[in-house]
Design a protein around this motif. Structure first.
Motif, PDB file in Angstrom:
ATOM      1  N   SER A  60      40.541  41.180  33.457  1.00 24.05           N
ATOM      2  CA  SER A  60      39.177  41.133  33.999  1.00 24.05           C
ATOM      3  C   SER A  60      38.443  42.446  33.780  1.00 24.05           C
ATOM      4  N   PHE A  91      36.055  37.306  35.654  1.00 21.56           N
ATOM      5  CA  PHE A  91      37.159  36.430  36.061  1.00 21.56           C
ATOM      6  C   PHE A  91      37.848  35.781  34.877  1.00 21.56           C
ATOM      7  N   GLY A  94      40.373  37.819  33.062  1.00 24.55           N
ATOM      8  CA  GLY A  94      41.645  37.805  33.773  1.00 24.55           C
ATOM      9  C   GLY A  94      42.371  36.487  33.615  1.00 24.55           C
TER      10      GLY A  94
END
Length: 266
Positions: A60, A91, A94
């Motif tokens: 992320s 997000f 990640g």
């Protein structure tokens, strides 16, 4: 809103960090419970959960740096600043890093990727519902201006200094939107009885990206998409791809199940 939970002299405890830790603990606990239901080794699940958390954090942050490269290129000292550290990052950066880590781990440990997806799908949704409250407390991931009666107004100068959220302006509480949607997705996935491996994971790949695509409509974007230009935001573009992947998993699942049953009876 409340970027600092506690201050003791020169030591401060950021609310974002506390909620991220709680999100991680809740996700790992849920993954362990679902692993037991699946008949999987809890220790391997906990180990994978830690690997996924580390990969998710790193991915992320890297995605944030890539997306905001013009800024970091001109301000290299901010690469390891407190503001970058506290930022939630991107997000989906990640998510991609965690998925690659899961693929590596499943091959190394000879586990089923789809069964693990059924375990971690609900766990990630639960963790995200808590983690987005951390984003709300820090002020990051804020929404567009609005006159809606549920608009929120950030007033803490520390929030603006750390993440750049505008102060004294009514905004869409997009962090709360995603938190509520993620909690609903968790409840749906947790209570659903699967008929084949990957069914829960497939539903997560459909519902999670759909929720993010919707929230992106109300979220502030300072510049055009890095990958998609003016068409959609980066998160919306990735959401479309993951949504399609979820449909593929749910479509393929029954065929895989019938093939497995046929092989076992032959």
């Amino acid at each position: 809103m409340y970027p600092t939970l506690l201050e003791l002299g020169p030591i401060s405890l950021p609310t974002y960090g506390v909620l991220v830790v709680l999100a991680l603990l809740a996700g790992l606990t849920m993954a362990g419970r679902l692993a037991a239901r699946e008949g999987l080794d809890r220790e391997k699940i906990y180990n994978l959960g830690i690997y996924l958390a580390l990969a998710g954090i790193l991915g992320s942050k890297l995605a944030l740096i890539v997306q905001e490269w013009d800024y970091y290129r001109l301000n290299p000292d901010h690469l390891f600043s407190f503001a970058t550290l506290q930022s939630g990052g991107i997000f989906y950066g990640g998510f991609v890093a965690a998925t690659l880590t899961a693929v590596w781990y499943t091959r190394r440990s000879r586990l089923s990727f789809l069964r693990l997806g059924d375990v971690f799908g609900p766990a990630v949704a639960l963790g995200l519902s808590i983690g987005r409250l951390g984003c709300f407390s820090a002020g990051c991931c804020w929404g567009e201006t609005t006159n809606a009666p549920w608009a929120v107004t950030f007033t803490n100068p520390a929030s603006h200094a750390n993440v750049g959220v505008p102060l004294n302006v009514p905004l869409h509480p997009t962090q709360i939107y995603e938190s509520i949607l993620s909690l609903g997705i968790f409840l749906f996935l947790y209570t659903r009885k699967k008929k084949f491996d990957g069914q829960i994971f497939g539903w997560y790949l459909i519902l999670g990206p759909a929720a993010r695509f919707l929230v992106e409509l109300f979220r502030h974007h300072s510049e055009e998409s890095f990958l998609w230009g003016h068409l959609v935001s980066d998160a919306q573009g990735v959401s479309i791809l993951l949504f399609a992947a979820g449909l593929w998993v749910l479509w393929l699942g029954p065929y895989r199940r019938r093939a497995h049953l046929a092989a076992s009876h032959s």
